[in-house]
Design a protein around this motif. Sequence first.
Motif, mmCIF file in Angstrom:
data_model
loop_
_atom_site.group_PDB
_atom_site.id
_atom_site.type_symbol
_atom_site.label_atom_id
_atom_site.label_comp_id
_atom_site.label_asym_id
_atom_site.label_seq_id
_atom_site.Cartn_x
_atom_site.Cartn_y
_atom_site.Cartn_z
ATOM 1 N N PRO A 69 0.708 -1.232 0.135
ATOM 2 C CA PRO A 69 0.010 -0.100 0.043
ATOM 3 C C PRO A 69 0.913 1.339 0.060
ATOM 4 O O PRO A 69 0.280 2.391 -0.462
ATOM 5 C CB PRO A 69 -0.680 -0.141 1.309
ATOM 6 N N TRP A 70 2.219 1.167 0.527
ATOM 7 C CA TRP A 70 2.921 2.331 0.585
ATOM 8 C C TRP A 70 3.836 2.619 -0.668
ATOM 9 O O TRP A 70 4.785 3.565 -0.762
ATOM 10 C CB TRP A 70 3.596 2.358 1.731
ATOM 11 N N ILE A 71 3.634 1.714 -1.805
ATOM 12 C CA ILE A 71 4.209 1.998 -2.864
ATOM 13 C C ILE A 71 3.043 2.403 -3.846
ATOM 14 O O ILE A 71 2.144 1.770 -4.090
ATOM 15 C CB ILE A 71 5.116 0.931 -3.499
ATOM 16 N N LYS A 72 3.432 3.359 -4.663
ATOM 17 C CA LYS A 72 2.193 3.913 -5.604
ATOM 18 C C LYS A 72 2.278 2.863 -6.730
ATOM 19 O O LYS A 72 3.349 3.072 -7.701
ATOM 20 C CB LYS A 72 2.531 5.257 -6.141
ATOM 21 N N HIS A 73 1.168 2.373 -7.023
ATOM 22 C CA HIS A 73 0.968 1.587 -8.039
ATOM 23 C C HIS A 73 0.747 2.377 -9.417
ATOM 24 O O HIS A 73 -0.186 3.277 -9.189
ATOM 25 C CB HIS A 73 -0.018 0.591 -7.564
ATOM 26 N N SER A 74 1.268 1.899 -10.533
ATOM 27 C CA SER A 74 0.789 2.389 -11.659
ATOM 28 C C SER A 74 -0.317 1.988 -12.385
ATOM 29 O O SER A 74 -0.286 0.933 -12.956
ATOM 30 C CB SER A 74 2.129 2.554 -12.701
ATOM 31 N N ARG A 75 -1.387 2.231 -12.066
ATOM 32 C CA ARG A 75 -2.831 1.634 -12.591
ATOM 33 C C ARG A 75 -3.053 1.357 -14.037
ATOM 34 O O ARG A 75 -3.332 0.357 -14.588
ATOM 35 C CB ARG A 75 -3.948 2.434 -11.955
ATOM 36 N N LEU A 76 -2.461 2.442 -14.839
ATOM 37 C CA LEU A 76 -2.731 2.548 -16.081
ATOM 38 C C LEU A 76 -1.514 1.710 -16.862
ATOM 39 O O LEU A 76 -1.795 1.157 -18.143
ATOM 40 C CB LEU A 76 -2.983 3.774 -16.593
ATOM 41 N N GLU A 77 -0.272 1.982 -16.236
ATOM 42 C CA GLU A 77 0.766 1.166 -17.036
ATOM 43 C C GLU A 77 1.047 -0.334 -16.753
ATOM 44 O O GLU A 77 2.005 -0.856 -17.575
ATOM 45 C CB GLU A 77 2.064 2.117 -16.637
ATOM 46 N N ASN A 78 0.406 -0.567 -15.509
ATOM 47 C CA ASN A 78 0.556 -1.927 -15.121
ATOM 48 C C ASN A 78 -0.741 -2.303 -14.448
ATOM 49 O O ASN A 78 -0.611 -2.546 -13.150
ATOM 50 C CB ASN A 78 1.782 -1.797 -14.220
ATOM 51 N N PRO A 79 -1.544 -2.567 -15.062
ATOM 52 C CA PRO A 79 -3.048 -2.628 -14.512
ATOM 53 C C PRO A 79 -3.235 -3.889 -13.820
ATOM 54 O O PRO A 79 -2.519 -4.894 -14.109
ATOM 55 C CB PRO A 79 -4.143 -2.490 -15.833
ATOM 56 N N SER A 80 -3.889 -3.933 -12.925
ATOM 57 C CA SER A 80 -4.138 -5.079 -11.687
ATOM 58 C C SER A 80 -5.603 -5.346 -11.910
ATOM 59 O O SER A 80 -5.896 -6.357 -11.213
ATOM 60 C CB SER A 80 -3.783 -4.650 -10.345
ATOM 61 N N GLY A 81 -6.274 -4.929 -12.580
ATOM 62 C CA GLY A 81 -7.706 -5.254 -12.946
ATOM 63 C C GLY A 81 -8.288 -4.827 -14.203
ATOM 64 O O GLY A 81 -7.763 -4.132 -15.090
ATOM 65 N N VAL A 82 -9.852 -4.973 -14.491
ATOM 66 C CA VAL A 82 -10.381 -4.577 -15.628
ATOM 67 C C VAL A 82 -10.284 -3.222 -15.599
ATOM 68 O O VAL A 82 -10.154 -2.711 -16.708
ATOM 69 C CB VAL A 82 -11.878 -5.119 -15.559
ATOM 70 N N LEU A 83 -10.629 -2.487 -14.832
ATOM 71 C CA LEU A 83 -10.671 -1.057 -14.806
ATOM 72 C C LEU A 83 -9.233 -0.605 -15.423
ATOM 73 O O LEU A 83 -9.313 0.413 -16.367
ATOM 74 C CB LEU A 83 -10.944 -0.136 -13.666
ATOM 75 N N GLY A 84 -8.022 -0.891 -14.896
ATOM 76 C CA GLY A 84 -7.160 -0.480 -15.343
ATOM 77 C C GLY A 84 -6.776 -0.928 -16.813
ATOM 78 O O GLY A 84 -6.363 0.020 -17.595
ATOM 79 N N VAL A 85 -7.191 -1.900 -17.295
ATOM 80 C CA VAL A 85 -7.150 -2.393 -18.593
ATOM 81 C C VAL A 85 -7.728 -1.463 -19.463
ATOM 82 O O VAL A 85 -7.354 -1.283 -20.406
ATOM 83 C CB VAL A 85 -7.522 -3.976 -18.771
ATOM 84 N N MET A 86 -8.986 -0.996 -19.005
ATOM 85 C CA MET A 86 -9.880 -0.491 -19.868
ATOM 86 C C MET A 86 -9.211 0.786 -20.227
ATOM 87 O O MET A 86 -9.172 1.616 -21.280
ATOM 88 C CB MET A 86 -11.091 -0.236 -19.292
#
Lengths: 331, 539
Positions: free
Chosen positions: A73-90
């Motif tokens: 949780p303390w490391i900022k996840h790059s949702r769009l460049e490394n998606p972890s779910g459907v929303l990120g992929v979209m």
Amino acid sequence: MKAIISFIAVLILAAIAYVGVDVLNMQYMFGVVIPYLAVAIFVIFMIVRILRWGSSPNPFRIPTTCGQQKSFPWIKHSRLENPSGVLGVMGRMALEVLFFRSLFRNLKTQLRDDSQLTYGEAKWLWAAGLAFHWSFLIILVRHLRFFTQQVPAAVQLVEMLDSFLQIGIPLLYMTDVVLLGAVTYLFLRRIAIPQMRYLSLMNDYFPLFLIFGIGLSGVLMRYFIKTDIVSVKMLTMSLVGFSPSIPQNPLGVIFYIHLFLICTLFAYFPFSKLVHMAGVFMSPTRVLANTSRVKRHINPWNYPVHVHTYAEYEDDFRDKMKNAGLPVEKE
Amino acid sequence: MAKLPKPEELSKIDYTPPKTSWMDTPVVFKEGMFCHGSKPKSLELVGFPNPRDWRPADADWKLPENWKQILLEGIAERLEKYRSFRLFMDICVRCGACADKCHFFIGTGDPKNMPVLRAELIRSVYRKEFTLAGKIFGKMAGARELTIDVLKEWWYYFFQCTECRRCSVFCPYGIDQAEITIIGRELLNLLGLNIEWIAGPVSNCYMKGNHLGLEPHTIVGNLEYMLDDIETVTGKRIKPTFNRKGAEILFVTPSGDLFADPGTYTCMGYLMLFEELGLDYTWSTYASEGGNFGFFTSNEMAKRLNSKIYAEAKRLGVKWILGGECGHMWRVLSQYMDTWNGPADFLEVPKSPITGTVFENAKSMKMVHVAEFTADLIKNNKLKLDPKRNDHLKVTWHDSCNVARGMGMLEEPRYVLKNVVNNFVEMPEDTIREKTFCCGSGTGLNASEDMDLRMKGGFPRANAVKFVHEHYGVNMLANVCAIDRATLPPLMDYWVPGVKVAGLHELVANALVMTGEKERTTDLRGEPLPGIEQKEEKA
């Protein structure tokens, strides 16, 4: 050479339409039969192509991760460049398809005389690609006015915005200029950059010339060689309504050239690199989320394989293991 | 072996393409640019096809008579099996965005090393044999016949790609040359066209558990040497366990860490860290390889080698698995292992016994990267660290291709690094993180007979190191990859003398203050710690 042949090929196509309509009077062939055929080829073979892609599975989850994974949780996840779910992929796909995210990263690698490599901005390919695809789309939307009895408000809005510069009569559509300009750039870079010239095939030049031909004939028709718009719409509406008829008022040959080149593009499309239009939505390195550690990805053709088991290993090395003080299963 | 040219000569790169079109330019095998062919024994041991003595430079490759049929059937089969392959054969528009992103193209100037053209080598045959347009229009549609020259071209160039995926980051459709090379090498494997530097480690790993062919007693012996060194540095004697049933954690690392420095220093780092934590863990001599050279031959072989990790975890009854520092190992583990050999339902979701942190991101595959593990320790203040002990080092960070682009572990190792060293400098931004450059010797190309290729392929990476070396005095290149630790030292010696290479956990262990240790006077390499010499003089 490949460029010249492609250019000549498009000229021949235009000539076929010219001769066919102007000399041989085959209006019905070029106005009705070929368009139906071209659309049918496009639809059927695109479906075939997509089904064939779809019939091969994604055995492994292989996204190209272009940013920080989701871990703590303390490391900022790059949702769009490394998606972890459907929303990120979209989100990732939207950026990719609408704004060409990956191409936006483009760099120009150069080796300086002092042997230092430099990585410079190189956004022209991205800009021209985006300009080309968006203007193509807008032009396509504008053409819907020929295929709908009541022109939808959305189409009218697009037309209005596209011509807001209010230049000339008829009003100049910006996308016409942008499309031709972008295609010209995409062609010039292919022949001007030695590597691009080296790797380009006829498969690359032909669609550029074809699309340029379509754009040019369209521009000529709208701004210079006037065509009877009402008759054009009568024809297109008759095609849409599946009661095809060639209008009484003769349509200029330039219209038929325009139409024939478009038909060629439609028929050529499913067999060419242009299928990237559909393929980009299926690219496993982009549409798969990076979840292979969180949820088991199933390979439909996973099969049992020969392995060297621990028991066999111990049989091979039992004495050595015992001498080294390692525990063994069998004494 | 041809003599390696001087760096000044090698960095003069001619980017002018040949006069003749690429289809009409037959491949020329240049000394120093390719590896030795596989030996029959290495192939026989694992049941690979066509074992025989052969040399890549020979005209006759001793192929089976129906080699062409084997290849075409192989392509057909893989088109059915991999959407990536089928799609990537069709959708490339040859925009060229990938061209100058490949380290092999940048370093050689050879246009067939542009990822797009390397893919066209196989795409052209696909068009000829599998598409209507190619069958009708032939060369005009970019199609060509599969001939022995084409096959040789495939071999030459699919062994000039390290599957680093940098091109795939820049491709507007995400076309991944790694996929094409993986499948290309699989096809070559059908004809026994492997290189010994891969085939040898594969058969070693299959029979003995690790690429280097270390037998169980040798593994124990090698670790003993490291334990002696640790005792010299810290005054503490560590007693790790092997093949121990009932341990909480199984630790698996690339065997390179057990074999030669600087990998061994990294390995000493693991040992010291785990000792300090009192971790209930065990090594395995059976699953003694985290890496997977099988991945560079065929999917099936990769799966066969990988199977040992879960099997051993099950046999020993551990709760979860901790993995050492490696690059391609972690792409294989994170994107393939669970699919191949899972579900690992006999294991528990990894939970750090020290901090209580549950590694939710490894919930299904049950394996944690040691950099993640250590980052969590530091975040929770579980380690006593003295980064001053690394003050003689100016460190930069090399993201390993596979960890960056096949996993996305970018921040965890940086977080660890920043806590164990005081002097940390990033390389230019277009050469790190997802845009990182390969060491130039990945995917089993780290042999000695292809040194030209390796120095050329590693040129962009070295060039970025040189930049921070000259501007900021960087003298240490840190990373989490066993191949890097083996291949970057010669690369640095060649391009940037004065820069050494270290694994992350070597630097961690240098900084780690261990309970009951004697005052340290040297780092793990036996070099005096900063300030120590002056102290001695004063005394």
